[in-house]
Design a protein around this motif. Structure first.
Motif, short mmCIF file in Angstrom:
data_model
loop_
_atom_site.label_atom_id
_atom_site.label_comp_id
_atom_site.label_asym_id
_atom_site.label_seq_id
_atom_site.Cartn_x
_atom_site.Cartn_y
_atom_site.Cartn_z
N ILE A 29 0.82 -1.24 -0.06
CA ILE A 29 -0.06 0.17 -0.07
C ILE A 29 0.87 1.10 0.07
O ILE A 29 0.81 2.21 -0.86
CB ILE A 29 -0.99 0.11 1.10
CG1 ILE A 29 -1.94 -1.17 1.27
CG2 ILE A 29 -1.80 1.50 1.38
CD1 ILE A 29 -2.62 -1.37 2.42
N VAL A 30 2.03 1.30 0.66
CA VAL A 30 2.77 2.61 0.96
C VAL A 30 3.43 2.52 -0.40
O VAL A 30 3.88 3.72 -0.86
CB VAL A 30 3.77 2.19 2.17
CG1 VAL A 30 4.82 3.35 2.09
CG2 VAL A 30 3.01 2.20 3.32
N LEU A 31 3.88 1.44 -0.97
CA LEU A 31 4.89 1.45 -2.09
C LEU A 31 4.03 2.08 -3.22
O LEU A 31 4.11 2.98 -4.02
CB LEU A 31 5.29 0.20 -2.39
CG LEU A 31 5.93 -0.05 -3.89
CD1 LEU A 31 7.07 0.77 -3.92
CD2 LEU A 31 6.08 -1.54 -4.12
N VAL A 32 2.89 1.71 -3.52
CA VAL A 32 1.95 1.98 -4.63
C VAL A 32 1.44 3.38 -4.33
O VAL A 32 1.52 4.45 -5.38
CB VAL A 32 0.52 1.30 -4.63
CG1 VAL A 32 -0.23 1.96 -5.43
CG2 VAL A 32 0.94 -0.12 -5.19
N ALA A 33 1.24 3.95 -2.96
CA ALA A 33 0.96 5.27 -2.72
C ALA A 33 2.09 6.17 -3.20
O ALA A 33 2.20 7.47 -3.62
CB ALA A 33 0.42 5.52 -1.14
N TYR A 133 -12.68 -0.36 -5.83
CA TYR A 133 -12.04 -0.87 -4.83
C TYR A 133 -11.01 -2.21 -4.89
O TYR A 133 -9.87 -2.13 -4.90
CB TYR A 133 -12.88 -0.94 -3.69
CG TYR A 133 -12.28 -1.80 -2.61
CD1 TYR A 133 -11.67 -1.13 -1.60
CD2 TYR A 133 -12.62 -3.08 -2.28
CE1 TYR A 133 -11.04 -1.71 -0.52
CE2 TYR A 133 -11.97 -3.70 -1.32
CZ TYR A 133 -11.15 -3.11 -0.35
OH TYR A 133 -10.47 -3.50 0.79
N PHE A 134 -11.62 -3.05 -5.59
CA PHE A 134 -10.92 -4.39 -5.86
C PHE A 134 -9.82 -3.99 -6.84
O PHE A 134 -8.87 -4.83 -7.04
CB PHE A 134 -11.79 -5.51 -6.21
CG PHE A 134 -12.80 -6.04 -4.96
CD1 PHE A 134 -11.96 -6.69 -3.89
CD2 PHE A 134 -13.88 -5.64 -5.04
CE1 PHE A 134 -12.68 -7.10 -2.88
CE2 PHE A 134 -14.68 -5.95 -3.87
CZ PHE A 134 -14.12 -6.96 -2.81
N GLY A 135 -10.34 -3.16 -7.96
CA GLY A 135 -9.00 -2.54 -8.78
C GLY A 135 -7.79 -2.27 -8.02
O GLY A 135 -6.90 -2.84 -8.50
N VAL A 139 -3.88 -3.94 -7.83
CA VAL A 139 -2.69 -3.21 -8.29
C VAL A 139 -1.82 -3.14 -6.84
O VAL A 139 -0.56 -3.55 -7.31
CB VAL A 139 -3.08 -1.76 -8.59
CG1 VAL A 139 -1.75 -0.94 -8.60
CG2 VAL A 139 -3.91 -1.61 -9.67
N VAL A 140 -2.19 -3.04 -5.90
CA VAL A 140 -1.18 -3.22 -4.71
C VAL A 140 -0.78 -4.48 -4.44
O VAL A 140 0.51 -4.78 -4.33
CB VAL A 140 -2.21 -2.64 -3.27
CG1 VAL A 140 -1.30 -3.30 -2.11
CG2 VAL A 140 -2.43 -1.37 -3.05
#
Length: 336
Positions: A29-33, A133-135, A139-140
């Motif tokens: 989550i942090v990486l994608v953000a 949401y699930f998309g 991705v995460v």
């Protein structure tokens, strides 16, 4: 500039969290953000320096429906390849089903909206929220699965656990031999005075003539591994049991210490999450997989992770349901 600062801060947080424990999905989550804010920040700077670059962004947005159609076509084609090469099991059909969903769900949403029925419009909105949401969750998952799969193991393992998969006619197929070859590579890279135990792990499935672990052990010995450095685990029927039973074998053989777990690259993240959940000190590394196999394999892993965290995802979806109910009620109230 603010976006780039946020990207830098999140990048530092990602490095810290990964070093603290790489086996957590929150790292993804942090990486994608961090990547998202970096992209936004770079886009803002380019728009200031080179105003014409804004048209590139508009073009990307305008072409996104076309990109979805292309992606759907790729997934459908891949699904046909999977059926031809791997059979028609549900797991092998996932890329085909995903491609059909990418084409069908927008059409379904449009049909619901043009009815002008408030409930139907609400269902279309809920469909949009849930797909979004699930998309994002996918991705995460995919981003961190790839990132985790690129990590190198940093410890000298007490044992190398090689996770099993289906054997064919009692023999090791290419998918499984890739894992075994990677396990042998790690074994041979270890210092001679600290050679790890090789633990091929897998029980006997309903359509298998013998346990996977036994066939895998034979492969390792035939490939040059010393017989006394190979101990098969032949009871496990799923990944959690592979990890738990293999850790018990390592302890029984006096190999107390960190483990390196070998599986295919699409499976590393889920195996890592499970090892953490079971309290097993392990790093998971991946072996190569045939490219045509990857789309369905990653989708299968994604579905498995969703099932393992289904309560969390149900809770995360409740606000979307509440928002949809509110919007539907508002539409009904205005139309009366």
């Amino acid at each position: 500039m603010i976006s780039l600062i946020l990207a830098a801060v999140l990048g530092c947080v990602y490095v810290y969290l990964r070093r603290k424990d790489a086996r957590m999905l929150r790292n993804g989550i942090v990486l994608v953000a961090a990547c998202w804010f970096a992209l936004v920040g770079i886009t803002e700077i380019l728009a200031q320096w080179f105003p014409w670059t804004q048209w590139i962004g508009f073009g990307i947005v305008a072409l996104s429906p076309f990109a979805i159609v292309v992606l759907a076509g790729f997934l459908i084609s891949n699904g046909a390849t999977m059926m031809r090469k791997e059979g028609r099991s549900l797991g092998n059909l996932l890329s085909l089903l995903a491609g059909l969903a990418l084409l069908g769900l927008p059409v379904l949403a449009a049909l619901l909206v043009i009815t002008l029925n408030p409930v139907a419009i609400g269902l279309a909105a809920l469909l949009f929220f849930l797909c979004s949401y699930f998309g994002v969750v996918f991705v995460v998952f995919l981003a961190y699965a790839v990132a985790y799969g690129k990590m190198k193991h940093t410890s000298v393992p007490a044992a190398v656990v090689i996770l099993g998969s289906q054997i064919i006619n009692g023999k090791v197929p290419p998918l499984l031999s890739s894992r075994l070859d990677k396990g042998l590579e790690i074994y041979r890279e270890s210092p001679p005075e600290a050679s790890p135990l090789l633990i091929p792990s897998g029980g006997q499935g309903a359509n298998e003539s013998r346990p996977e672990g036994v066939a895998m052990a034979e492969y390792l010995v035939a490939a040059g591994a010393p017989h006394d450095h190979v101990v098969a685990e032949d009871q496990a029927v799923n990944t959690a049991q592979n990890l738990k039973f293999s850790a018990a074998v390592a302890r029984k053989e006096g190999r107390d210490g960190p483990l390196v777990v070998v599986t295919n690259n699409y499976h590393v993240l889920r195996a890592a999450l499970l090892s953490r959940k079971l309290g097993i000190p392990a790093q998971v590394v991946g072996s190569p997989t045939a490219r045509y196999f990857l789309p369905s394999a990653f989708l299968r892993e994604f579905v498995a992770i969703l099932k393992e965290h289904k309560r969390l995802h149900v809770l995360m979806c409740l606000p979307f349901i509440a928002l949809t109910a509110f919007l539907t009620a508002a539409i009904i109230a205005v139309s009366q």
